[in-house]
Design a protein around this motif. Structure first.
Motif, PDB file in Angstrom:
ATOM      1  N   GLY A 322      64.516  36.944  49.560  1.00 14.21           N
ATOM      2  CA  GLY A 322      64.439  38.187  50.343  1.00 14.21           C
ATOM      3  C   GLY A 322      65.226  39.311  49.684  1.00 14.21           C
ATOM      4  O   GLY A 322      64.750  40.447  49.581  1.00 14.21           O
ATOM      5  N   LEU A 323      66.443  38.994  49.218  1.00 11.54           N
ATOM      6  CA  LEU A 323      67.270  40.016  48.547  1.00 11.54           C
ATOM      7  C   LEU A 323      66.615  40.459  47.245  1.00 11.54           C
ATOM      8  O   LEU A 323      66.514  41.648  46.947  1.00 11.54           O
ATOM      9  CB  LEU A 323      68.656  39.445  48.222  1.00 11.54           C
ATOM     10  CG  LEU A 323      69.613  39.212  49.390  1.00 11.54           C
ATOM     11  CD1 LEU A 323      70.783  38.349  48.930  1.00 11.54           C
ATOM     12  CD2 LEU A 323      70.124  40.528  49.964  1.00 11.54           C
ATOM     13  N   HIS A 324      66.145  39.476  46.459  1.00 10.36           N
ATOM     14  CA  HIS A 324      65.615  39.778  45.126  1.00 10.36           C
ATOM     15  C   HIS A 324      64.310  40.572  45.173  1.00 10.36           C
ATOM     16  O   HIS A 324      63.932  41.199  44.201  1.00 10.36           O
ATOM     17  CB  HIS A 324      65.367  38.479  44.361  1.00 10.36           C
ATOM     18  CG  HIS A 324      66.622  37.783  43.933  1.00 10.36           C
ATOM     19  ND1 HIS A 324      66.634  36.735  43.058  1.00 10.36           N
ATOM     20  CD2 HIS A 324      67.926  37.994  44.257  1.00 10.36           C
ATOM     21  CE1 HIS A 324      67.878  36.321  42.863  1.00 10.36           C
ATOM     22  NE2 HIS A 324      68.677  37.068  43.596  1.00 10.36           N
ATOM     23  N   ASP A 332      60.253  48.622  43.213  1.00 10.22           N
ATOM     24  CA  ASP A 332      59.003  48.024  42.728  1.00 10.22           C
ATOM     25  C   ASP A 332      59.226  46.531  42.433  1.00 10.22           C
ATOM     26  O   ASP A 332      59.021  46.056  41.306  1.00 10.22           O
ATOM     27  CB  ASP A 332      58.547  48.769  41.447  1.00 10.22           C
ATOM     28  CG  ASP A 332      57.082  48.530  41.154  1.00 10.22           C
ATOM     29  OD1 ASP A 332      56.437  47.807  41.937  1.00 10.22           O
ATOM     30  OD2 ASP A 332      56.599  49.037  40.135  1.00 10.22           O
ATOM     31  N   PRO A 333      59.624  45.785  43.452  1.00 12.91           N
ATOM     32  CA  PRO A 333      60.112  44.413  43.213  1.00 12.91           C
ATOM     33  C   PRO A 333      59.089  43.444  42.636  1.00 12.91           C
ATOM     34  O   PRO A 333      59.471  42.452  42.017  1.00 12.91           O
ATOM     35  CB  PRO A 333      60.562  43.948  44.598  1.00 12.91           C
ATOM     36  CG  PRO A 333      59.885  44.834  45.560  1.00 12.91           C
ATOM     37  CD  PRO A 333      59.657  46.137  44.884  1.00 12.91           C
ATOM     38  N   GLU A 334      57.791  43.722  42.825  1.00 18.93           N
ATOM     39  CA  GLU A 334      56.788  42.779  42.303  1.00 18.93           C
ATOM     40  C   GLU A 334      56.618  42.932  40.799  1.00 18.93           C
ATOM     41  O   GLU A 334      56.019  42.088  40.139  1.00 18.93           O
ATOM     42  CB  GLU A 334      55.424  42.981  42.988  1.00 18.93           C
ATOM     43  CG  GLU A 334      55.435  42.809  44.510  1.00 18.93           C
ATOM     44  CD  GLU A 334      55.994  41.463  44.940  1.00 18.93           C
ATOM     45  OE1 GLU A 334      55.613  40.447  44.353  1.00 18.93           O
ATOM     46  OE2 GLU A 334      56.843  41.450  45.861  1.00 18.93           O
ATOM     47  N   LYS A 335      57.122  44.059  40.257  1.00 18.08           N
ATOM     48  CA  LYS A 335      56.954  44.289  38.817  1.00 18.08           C
ATOM     49  C   LYS A 335      57.953  43.438  38.030  1.00 18.08           C
ATOM     50  O   LYS A 335      59.152  43.431  38.342  1.00 18.08           O
ATOM     51  CB  LYS A 335      57.185  45.785  38.534  1.00 18.08           C
ATOM     52  CG  LYS A 335      56.946  46.144  37.101  1.00 18.08           C
ATOM     53  CD  LYS A 335      57.025  47.633  36.889  1.00 18.08           C
ATOM     54  CE  LYS A 335      56.892  47.898  35.398  1.00 18.08           C
ATOM     55  NZ  LYS A 335      57.490  49.139  35.002  1.00 18.08           N
ATOM     56  N   PHE A 336      57.442  42.756  37.001  1.00 18.40           N
ATOM     57  CA  PHE A 336      58.319  41.959  36.136  1.00 18.40           C
ATOM     58  C   PHE A 336      58.861  42.889  35.064  1.00 18.40           C
ATOM     59  O   PHE A 336      58.133  43.314  34.167  1.00 18.40           O
ATOM     60  CB  PHE A 336      57.512  40.812  35.499  1.00 18.40           C
ATOM     61  CG  PHE A 336      58.348  39.881  34.677  1.00 18.40           C
ATOM     62  CD1 PHE A 336      59.098  38.881  35.278  1.00 18.40           C
ATOM     63  CD2 PHE A 336      58.390  39.995  33.295  1.00 18.40           C
ATOM     64  CE1 PHE A 336      59.881  38.006  34.517  1.00 18.40           C
ATOM     65  CE2 PHE A 336      59.170  39.131  32.528  1.00 18.40           C
ATOM     66  CZ  PHE A 336      59.912  38.143  33.151  1.00 18.40           C
ATOM     67  N   ASP A 337      60.138  43.235  35.195  1.00 14.29           N
ATOM     68  CA  ASP A 337      60.691  44.253  34.296  1.00 14.29           C
ATOM     69  C   ASP A 337      62.093  43.854  33.815  1.00 14.29           C
ATOM     70  O   ASP A 337      63.102  44.147  34.463  1.00 14.29           O
ATOM     71  CB  ASP A 337      60.759  45.586  35.064  1.00 14.29           C
ATOM     72  CG  ASP A 337      61.287  46.687  34.187  1.00 14.29           C
ATOM     73  OD1 ASP A 337      61.444  46.473  32.964  1.00 14.29           O
ATOM     74  OD2 ASP A 337      61.563  47.783  34.724  1.00 14.29           O
ATOM     75  N   PRO A 338      62.172  43.207  32.641  1.00 14.31           N
ATOM     76  CA  PRO A 338      63.485  42.754  32.137  1.00 14.31           C
ATOM     77  C   PRO A 338      64.486  43.890  31.950  1.00 14.31           C
ATOM     78  O   PRO A 338      65.697  43.640  31.935  1.00 14.31           O
ATOM     79  CB  PRO A 338      63.136  42.105  30.794  1.00 14.31           C
ATOM     80  CG  PRO A 338      61.691  41.767  30.864  1.00 14.31           C
ATOM     81  CD  PRO A 338      61.068  42.796  31.754  1.00 14.31           C
TER      82      PRO A 338
END
Ligand code: HEM
Length: 420
Positions: A322-324, A332-338
């Motif tokens: 939930g936090l992450h 834009d939490p669904e985006k995989f962004d290192p």
């Protein structure tokens, strides 16, 4: 269904519960009966003084120095994986990422927690792979047992089937006998625990570990270290297959760093790879394997400035997932962004919103080991192979609803090509 649970979402309160006011929340709320069920005496399940003493004894086992000592053993377990994937690539077959990484992790943890060469790639039905699979099988029986554990604490245990338990007891007893009977030594957790005993004997202290206690910790290391690391690598490959530019940048970093170390994937080379760190941190953000953690309140606790008291016995939950995935903390939490974890951006992450390993005195003890294991697996695969999504796979894969450790509902199939 019989008593309220408290789900806390405010980072400041999470900090207080996990860290600042830890003496009020020392327990994971597991049922422990070391007499009848020796495996229940593992570090995760213990609480109070017993947990504290065990944590003090085991902490030196997980230092960077000890993990470095075990590094070559981890690397060796990667060789059969690379050979196996080469065969898959040559035959033009898709790779079942979950299965390949589960075999690699079984070999690593089997070797480091039990001192056994598991050979999962040569023989997928080898005992350790077979029982490791059973340990995490998502059956209705296991789901029901977990549900029962939520409402009746007396039933809250690791829920390991009798035959699986017996297999681990027999294997461990044989290994300890073998070690104690001769000069045979290995750089693994079994040896480190035996060394604790030897030291205790030599100094006449009572700090040694009984056979049952050592067994409980080894099963715990297997249970806590196997599925968490193998799903982390699976999620990471899934994202990299869909984000070719990130995959390529990471491959370039691996090659460039290895060149500095005579073409070898040494411990120091792995530690030096900054982008690898960023990719792994982002994987653990988007897909924290332990998506929820809990504490049981062990003394009445008043939440500062609210007049609200958390009563003794109340279970307090923190949803790591939930936090992450909260846009307030990770836009834009669904985006995989290192890039979220670059040197400049990392310091802007609000404290106690990124918790893949938990926090406070009960933070994951195997953190360093889990990270190194995942890094070795990923480096070996990315250095040798290019991964793309198999036509049958969607980007938004379904998450398993009954699994305790976050995992995809389906196997993850990837196309694999040898790096030319
Ligand atoms: C990517 C890999 C891993 C992840 C994401 C992970 C995550 C976690 C989390 C979230 C907790 C609960 C912390 C809390 O309650 O605050 C935990 C506890 C624990 N983990 Fe891990 N873990 C990983 C690998 C490992 C490995 C490799 C081992 C052992 C070799 C291990 C052993 C443990 C143990 C023994 C505990 C209980 C610690 C205690 O209660 O004192 N974990 N882990």
């Amino acid at each position: 269904m019989s008593k309220p649970l408290l789900l806390i979402v405010e980072p400041e309160l999470i900090k207080n519960v996990l860290s600042r006011d830890f003496p009020y929340f020392t327990s994971h709320g597991m049922h422990v009966d070391e007499e009848k069920d020796p495996i229940s005496g593992n570090l995760f399940s213990l609480d109070g003084e017993k947990w504290k003493n065990m944590r003090i004894k085991l902490t030196p086992t997980f230092t960077s120095g000890k993990i470095k000592m075990m590094y070559n053993g981890i690397l060796t377990c990667g060789e059969p994986m690379v050979d196996h994937v080469k065969n898959i690539a040559t035959q033009g077959q898709p790779m079942n990422a979950k299965e390949v990484l589960a075999c690699f992790t079984t070999d690593v943890i089997g070797s480091s927690a039990f001192g056994i060469d598991c050979n999962s790639f040569k023989d997928p039905d080898a005992d350790f792979r077979k029982y490791g699979r059973k340990l995490f099988e998502i059956t209705w029986k296991a789901a029901f047992a977990r549900f029962l554990g939520i409402i009746i604490p007396r039933f809250r245990r690791l829920g390991i089937e009798q035959d699986v338990q017996q297999f681990f007891v027999d294997s461990f007893t044989k290994i300890v006998e073998l070690r104690e009977s001769g000069n045979f030594k290995r750089n693994d957790f079994v040896q480190l625990m035996l060394d604790i005993n030897q030291k205790a004997e030599a100094t006449g202290s009572k700090d040694g570990l009984k056979l049952g206690q050592m067994l409980a910790q080894s099963v715990m290391f297997f249970g806590a270290g196997f599925e968490t690391s193998s799903t982390t690598m699976t999620f990471c490959l899934h994202e990299l297959a869909h984000n070719i530019a990130i995959q390529q940048r990471l491959r370039e970093e691996i090659n460039a760093t290895m060149q500095k170390y005579d073409g070898k994937l040494t411990y120091d080379a792995i530690i030096e790879m900054k982008y690898l760190n960023m990719v792994l941190d982002e994987t653990l953000r988007k897909y924290p394997p332990a998506s929820m953690i809990s504490r049981v309140c062990t003394k009445d606790y008043e939440i500062e400035g609210t007049g609200v008291t958390i009563e003794t016995g109340t279970e307090v939950f923190v949803s790591i997932l939930g936090l992450h995935r909260d846009p307030e903390y990770f836009p834009d939490p669904e985006k995989f962004d290192p890039e979220r974890f670059s040197h400049e951006n990392k310091s802007n992450i609000r404290s106690f919103t990124y918790l893949p390993f938990g926090e406070g005195p009960r933070i994951c003890i195997g953190l360093r080991f889990g990270v190194i294991q995942a890094k070795v697996g990923l480096c070996l695969l990315l250095k040798n192979f290019i991964f793309t999504p198999h036509e049958s796979m969607k980007y938004n894969m379904e998450i398993h609803k009954n699994s305790q450790i976050l995992s995809f509902q389906e196997d993850l199939l990837l196309n694999v090509k040898k790096v030319s």
